[in-house]
Design a protein around this motif. Structure first.
Motif, PDB file in Angstrom:
ATOM      1  N   ASP A 160     -17.999  -3.614  -0.081  1.00 56.77           N
ATOM      2  CA  ASP A 160     -16.727  -4.160   0.393  1.00 56.77           C
ATOM      3  C   ASP A 160     -15.861  -3.042   0.963  1.00 56.77           C
ATOM      4  OD1 ASP A 160     -16.588  -7.145  -0.824  1.00 56.77           O
ATOM      5  OD2 ASP A 160     -17.599  -5.803  -2.246  1.00 56.77           O
ATOM      6  N   ASP A 170     -13.893  -2.750   3.532  1.00 57.34           N
ATOM      7  CA  ASP A 170     -12.524  -3.045   3.956  1.00 57.34           C
ATOM      8  C   ASP A 170     -11.576  -3.044   2.763  1.00 57.34           C
ATOM      9  OD1 ASP A 170     -13.466  -3.307   6.499  1.00 57.34           O
ATOM     10  OD2 ASP A 170     -13.219  -5.483   6.625  1.00 57.34           O
ATOM     11  N   ASP A 189     -11.063   0.490   1.467  1.00 63.65           N
ATOM     12  CA  ASP A 189     -10.198   1.276   2.348  1.00 63.65           C
ATOM     13  C   ASP A 189      -8.736   0.892   2.171  1.00 63.65           C
ATOM     14  OD1 ASP A 189     -12.221   2.808   3.423  1.00 63.65           O
ATOM     15  OD2 ASP A 189     -12.457   1.582   5.228  1.00 63.65           O
TER      16      ASP A 189
END
Length: 251
Positions: free
Chosen positions: A26, A28, A31
């Motif tokens: 995952d 995204d 981040d």
């Protein structure tokens, strides 16, 4: 530095060169997490990384998010916190979240300590005995909250006076008097613990006043509660900030 650069530097300082397993599944989400927590939250306000990691430990303990707690025990050691300070922060949770959850957290702390060859048990920080725990605890209560404690004790009904005794001897005598963390730090951590619980706004307000009484100013309280945000979410964070603003209004 922009927040991306700040997050990379802070993450490496806390956790070393490793990459979170979540990044492979995952990226995204990881981040967003990294850039917000380590690129923004860690740079907001007036607290150093040591107190930030202590706050993180107690909120993760309160929430029982144990895998993340384990990671932050290592991070706490990496920024220079001692085993005593780490243990005392987790111990401080016990009167507010109960012993089972505190023991769950201590198990994770001990697993990290064992892996790093930190000898157990660590040195005792006890400063009371059976004859002194009530009196010393009551003295700390009065130092934090002032004359209200005498009024609480006077107004307690006969069938509930034992709760006031437990507060003095157990919560404040057995825990607040311990070494390893000073009173200002313990009271700040308590505010974060109670804020993370949710639904305890009356106690949050009391401990906002307690923090003010022991010398933690409004900026410090706002920074501490802001640091809790990624770990407990906006509703509880905003509720806690409302309590701060009610007890210490903006001028």
């Amino acid at each position: 530095m922009n927040r991306f650069e700040k997050s990379r530097e802070k993450f490496q300082q806390l956790f070393g060169d490793g990459v979170s397993p979540t990044h492979s599944t995952d990226p995204d989400l990881q981040d967003i997490l990294n850039h917000f927590i380590f690129g923004e939250i860690f740079y907001q306000g007036n607290l150093d990384d040591n107190i930030r990691e202590l706050i993180t430990l107690v909120v993760l303990t309160t929430n029982q998010t144990l895998p993340q707690l384990k990671a932050h025990v290592s991070a706490a050691l990496n920024v220079g916190l001692t085993p005593v300070e780490i243990k005392e922060a987790v111990y401080q949770c016990a009167p507010y979240i109960g012993f089972p959850k505190t023991l769950n957290a201590i198990h994770e702390v001990n697993e990290v300590f064992k892996a790093k060859n930190i000898a157990l048990p660590i040195e005792s920080q006890k400063n009371v005995d059976e004859d002194s725990r009530f009196d010393k605890g009551l003295a700390v209560q009065v130092e934090i909250f002032g004359d209200v404690i005498a009024k609480m004790r006077e107004n307690a009904s006969a069938n509930q006076k034992h709760m006031q005794d437990y507060l003095s001897a157990f919560c404040f005598g057995d825990f607040y008097t311990r070494g390893g963390l000073d009173l200002k730090t313990r009271e700040l951590l308590t505010l974060c613990i109670i804020s993370a619980l949710g639904g305890a706004e009356g106690q949050v307000k009391a401990h906002v006043q307690g923090n003010k009484n022991v010398g933690n100013d409004k900026e410090t309280l706002i920074t501490a509660i802001t640091h809790c945000l990624p770990y407990m979410g906006f509703p509880r964070t905003l509720n806690a900030l409302a309590c701060v603003n009610e007890i210490i209004p903006e001028h």
